[in-house]
Design a protein around this motif. Structure first.
Motif, PDB file in Angstrom:
ATOM      1  N   ALA A 124       0.830  -1.200   0.000  1.00  0.00           N
ATOM      2  CA  ALA A 124       0.000   0.000   0.000  1.00  0.00           C
ATOM      3  C   ALA A 124       0.866   1.251   0.000  1.00  0.00           C
ATOM      4  CB  ALA A 124      -0.913  -0.004   1.222  1.00  0.00           C
ATOM      5  N   ARG A 125       1.968   1.194   0.716  1.00  0.00           N
ATOM      6  CA  ARG A 125       2.863   2.351   0.768  1.00  0.00           C
ATOM      7  C   ARG A 125       3.548   2.585  -0.577  1.00  0.00           C
ATOM      8  NH1 ARG A 125       8.010   3.937   2.335  1.00  0.00           N
ATOM      9  NH2 ARG A 125       8.042   5.847   3.605  1.00  0.00           N
ATOM     10  N   ALA A 126       3.868   1.505  -1.296  1.00  0.00           N
ATOM     11  CA  ALA A 126       4.466   1.645  -2.624  1.00  0.00           C
ATOM     12  C   ALA A 126       3.513   2.387  -3.560  1.00  0.00           C
ATOM     13  CB  ALA A 126       4.812   0.272  -3.191  1.00  0.00           C
ATOM     14  N   GLU A 127       2.216   2.075  -3.461  1.00  0.00           N
ATOM     15  CA  GLU A 127       1.222   2.776  -4.280  1.00  0.00           C
ATOM     16  C   GLU A 127       1.137   4.246  -3.882  1.00  0.00           C
ATOM     17  OE1 GLU A 127      -0.541   1.696  -6.913  1.00  0.00           O
ATOM     18  OE2 GLU A 127       0.743  -0.080  -6.774  1.00  0.00           O
ATOM     19  N   ALA A 128       1.205   4.517  -2.580  1.00  0.00           N
ATOM     20  CA  ALA A 128       1.155   5.898  -2.110  1.00  0.00           C
ATOM     21  C   ALA A 128       2.369   6.684  -2.592  1.00  0.00           C
ATOM     22  CB  ALA A 128       1.071   5.932  -0.589  1.00  0.00           C
ATOM     23  N   LEU A 129       3.530   6.031  -2.642  1.00  0.00           N
ATOM     24  CA  LEU A 129       4.730   6.690  -3.144  1.00  0.00           C
ATOM     25  C   LEU A 129       4.581   7.058  -4.619  1.00  0.00           C
ATOM     26  CD1 LEU A 129       7.536   4.550  -1.463  1.00  0.00           C
ATOM     27  CD2 LEU A 129       7.143   6.991  -1.105  1.00  0.00           C
ATOM     28  N   LYS A 130       3.996   6.147  -5.400  1.00  0.00           N
ATOM     29  CA  LYS A 130       3.784   6.420  -6.829  1.00  0.00           C
ATOM     30  C   LYS A 130       2.874   7.623  -7.021  1.00  0.00           C
ATOM     31  CE  LYS A 130       4.347   1.659  -8.516  1.00  0.00           C
ATOM     32  NZ  LYS A 130       3.650   0.512  -9.154  1.00  0.00           N
ATOM     33  N   LYS A 131       1.868   7.747  -6.167  1.00  0.00           N
ATOM     34  CA  LYS A 131       0.905   8.841  -6.267  1.00  0.00           C
ATOM     35  C   LYS A 131       1.383  10.106  -5.563  1.00  0.00           C
ATOM     36  CE  LYS A 131      -2.995   5.606  -6.395  1.00  0.00           C
ATOM     37  NZ  LYS A 131      -4.204   5.125  -5.672  1.00  0.00           N
ATOM     38  N   GLU A 132       2.579  10.023  -4.938  1.00  0.00           N
ATOM     39  CA  GLU A 132       3.126  11.146  -4.165  1.00  0.00           C
ATOM     40  C   GLU A 132       2.135  11.612  -3.101  1.00  0.00           C
ATOM     41  OE1 GLU A 132       4.415  14.154  -6.869  1.00  0.00           O
ATOM     42  OE2 GLU A 132       6.060  12.936  -7.638  1.00  0.00           O
ATOM     43  N   ASP A 133       1.502  10.642  -2.471  1.00  0.00           N
ATOM     44  CA  ASP A 133       0.525  10.898  -1.412  1.00  0.00           C
ATOM     45  C   ASP A 133       1.275  10.946  -0.079  1.00  0.00           C
ATOM     46  OD1 ASP A 133      -1.515  10.926   0.438  1.00  0.00           O
ATOM     47  OD2 ASP A 133      -2.688   9.346  -0.504  1.00  0.00           O
ATOM     48  N   GLU A 134       1.780  12.131   0.286  1.00  0.00           N
ATOM     49  CA  GLU A 134       2.643  12.271   1.453  1.00  0.00           C
ATOM     50  C   GLU A 134       1.948  11.824   2.736  1.00  0.00           C
ATOM     51  OE1 GLU A 134       3.784  16.333   1.499  1.00  0.00           O
ATOM     52  OE2 GLU A 134       5.188  16.152  -0.183  1.00  0.00           O
ATOM     53  N   LYS A 135       0.669  12.123   2.863  1.00  0.00           N
ATOM     54  CA  LYS A 135      -0.047  11.782   4.093  1.00  0.00           C
ATOM     55  C   LYS A 135      -0.092  10.278   4.290  1.00  0.00           C
ATOM     56  CE  LYS A 135      -4.440  12.431   6.524  1.00  0.00           C
ATOM     57  NZ  LYS A 135      -5.792  13.032   6.478  1.00  0.00           N
ATOM     58  N   ASN A 136      -0.468   9.530   3.256  1.00  0.00           N
ATOM     59  CA  ASN A 136      -0.542   8.073   3.376  1.00  0.00           C
ATOM     60  C   ASN A 136       0.838   7.440   3.525  1.00  0.00           C
ATOM     61  OD1 ASN A 136      -3.208   7.148   3.542  1.00  0.00           O
ATOM     62  ND2 ASN A 136      -3.541   7.461   1.357  1.00  0.00           N
ATOM     63  N   VAL A 137       1.833   8.003   2.845  1.00  0.00           N
ATOM     64  CA  VAL A 137       3.200   7.496   2.981  1.00  0.00           C
ATOM     65  C   VAL A 137       3.634   7.561   4.438  1.00  0.00           C
ATOM     66  CG1 VAL A 137       5.618   7.989   2.439  1.00  0.00           C
ATOM     67  CG2 VAL A 137       3.924   7.978   0.612  1.00  0.00           C
ATOM     68  N   ALA A 138       3.347   8.697   5.082  1.00  0.00           N
ATOM     69  CA  ALA A 138       3.729   8.872   6.486  1.00  0.00           C
ATOM     70  C   ALA A 138       2.924   7.964   7.406  1.00  0.00           C
ATOM     71  CB  ALA A 138       3.547  10.329   6.890  1.00  0.00           C
ATOM     72  N   GLU A 139       1.615   7.883   7.177  1.00  0.00           N
ATOM     73  CA  GLU A 139       0.757   7.065   8.036  1.00  0.00           C
ATOM     74  C   GLU A 139       1.144   5.584   7.959  1.00  0.00           C
ATOM     75  OE1 GLU A 139      -3.224   7.876   6.904  1.00  0.00           O
ATOM     76  OE2 GLU A 139      -3.349   9.755   8.044  1.00  0.00           O
ATOM     77  N   LEU A 140       1.429   5.112   6.753  1.00  0.00           N
ATOM     78  CA  LEU A 140       1.797   3.702   6.588  1.00  0.00           C
ATOM     79  C   LEU A 140       3.166   3.412   7.195  1.00  0.00           C
ATOM     80  CD1 LEU A 140       0.404   3.265   2.997  1.00  0.00           C
ATOM     81  CD2 LEU A 140      -0.366   1.994   5.017  1.00  0.00           C
ATOM     82  N   ARG A 141       4.077   4.363   7.153  1.00  0.00           N
ATOM     83  CA  ARG A 141       5.359   4.164   7.830  1.00  0.00           C
ATOM     84  C   ARG A 141       5.145   4.011   9.334  1.00  0.00           C
ATOM     85  NH1 ARG A 141       8.595   7.446  10.352  1.00  0.00           N
ATOM     86  NH2 ARG A 141       7.736   9.352   9.458  1.00  0.00           N
ATOM     87  N   ARG A 142       4.242   4.822   9.900  1.00  0.00           N
ATOM     88  CA  ARG A 142       3.961   4.712  11.334  1.00  0.00           C
ATOM     89  C   ARG A 142       3.297   3.377  11.681  1.00  0.00           C
ATOM     90  NH1 ARG A 142       3.128  10.395  10.704  1.00  0.00           N
ATOM     91  NH2 ARG A 142       0.895  10.134  10.311  1.00  0.00           N
ATOM     92  N   GLU A 143       2.426   2.892  10.789  1.00  0.00           N
ATOM     93  CA  GLU A 143       1.808   1.585  11.024  1.00  0.00           C
ATOM     94  C   GLU A 143       2.863   0.475  10.997  1.00  0.00           C
ATOM     95  OE1 GLU A 143      -1.360   0.751  11.853  1.00  0.00           O
ATOM     96  OE2 GLU A 143      -1.546   2.916  12.130  1.00  0.00           O
ATOM     97  N   LEU A 144       3.812   0.583  10.088  1.00  0.00           N
ATOM     98  CA  LEU A 144       4.894  -0.403  10.031  1.00  0.00           C
ATOM     99  C   LEU A 144       5.755  -0.334  11.292  1.00  0.00           C
ATOM    100  CD1 LEU A 144       5.754   0.100   6.284  1.00  0.00           C
ATOM    101  CD2 LEU A 144       5.234  -2.125   7.302  1.00  0.00           C
ATOM    102  N   ALA A 145       5.958   0.865  11.802  1.00  0.00           N
ATOM    103  CA  ALA A 145       6.756   1.023  13.019  1.00  0.00           C
ATOM    104  C   ALA A 145       6.121   0.284  14.196  1.00  0.00           C
ATOM    105  CB  ALA A 145       6.918   2.502  13.350  1.00  0.00           C
TER     106      ALA A 145
END
Length: 249
Positions: free
Chosen positions: A197-218
């Protein structure tokens, strides 16, 4: 350059240089106004072409009475510049360093950790990370997630002034990262789904989801960062993958 309080016994606040922020605040609206005027002139020129895309809107702009057309173009361009200023302000990271605590603030978000939980701090132009004793990222501000970081040199000076373990060579775990590919083994349960899901967010340059998914992984004990749109991950002390792989450049 940054502004900071030089009193060793009090909190040190590190932020973007005031003159740089003033330059952005004044420059973006001015550039926006110039861009608005140029677009109006371009529309007038394009209206004389035999065929143009968006013919209706172009002719509407070209046929607008003066001085209304010029004033509207300048106002709209200036407003666009103001929006960019507000976006820039939202991304500025302010770091407050105290004897017993580190706090970062960006926009409406504030993160704070006690000194006793900190094992090291490092920064580069793309990220600021406060590491915990298990290798986890207690605080992490990433440029690809919208963060605009202060000067690394001033951050280093501030943390050293309060005796925090500053890591001048950067991430001590750099050699333990593995490049993520879909459905790879070694990740905690649901880790692959979050990284996909984070890879898709990176492709879309969706900064909010990129950050949220990193926190979920943490929360799963997985640290992730990116190079050239590729995700690299490592496990904290909670999870120790048995397989090795190449490390990021």
């Amino acid at each position: 350059m940054t502004d900071r309080d030089d009193d060793r016994d009090s909190a040190i606040t590190v932020r973007q240089k005031t003159s740089d922020r003033v330059l952005v605040a004044a420059g973006f609206p001015l550039l926006g106004a110039v861009a608005g005027l140029l677009l109006k002139l371009l529309a007038e020129w394009a209206a004389s072409w035999p065929w143009i895309p968006w013919e209706g809107p172009v002719e509407l702009v070209a046929d607008a009475p003066e001085p209304t057309a010029t004033v509207v173009s300048l106002v709209l361009g200036t407003l666009a510049g103001v929006v960019l200023v507000l976006m820039a302000e939202h991304g500025y990271v302010t770091v407050t360093i105290e004897n017993d605590r580190i706090t970062t603030a960006r926009g409406d978000a504030t993160r704070s950790v006690p000194r006793t939980a900190v094992s090291g701090v490092f920064a580069d132009k793309k990220r600021l990370v406060v590491l915990g004793t298990r290798g986890e990222e207690l605080i992490a501000e990433y440029k690809n997630e919208g963060a605009d970081l202060p000067s690394v040199a001033r951050l280093a000076e501030g943390f050293r002034a309060h005796g925090y373990p500053w890591l001048p060579d950067g991430d001590p775990y750099r050699d333990t990262y593995r490049r993520w590919v879909e459905d790879m083994p070694g990740l905690p349960f649901s880790g692959n789904a979050l990284l996909k899901a984070r890879a898709e967010a990176l492709k879309k340059e969706d900064e909010k989801n990129v950050a949220e998914l990193r926190r979920e992984l943490a929360k799963l004990g997985v640290v992730v960062h990116d190079t050239d749109d590729r995700q690299w991950w490592r496990a904290t002390a909670r999870f120790q993958p048995s397989e090795s792989s190449e490390s990021p450049e």
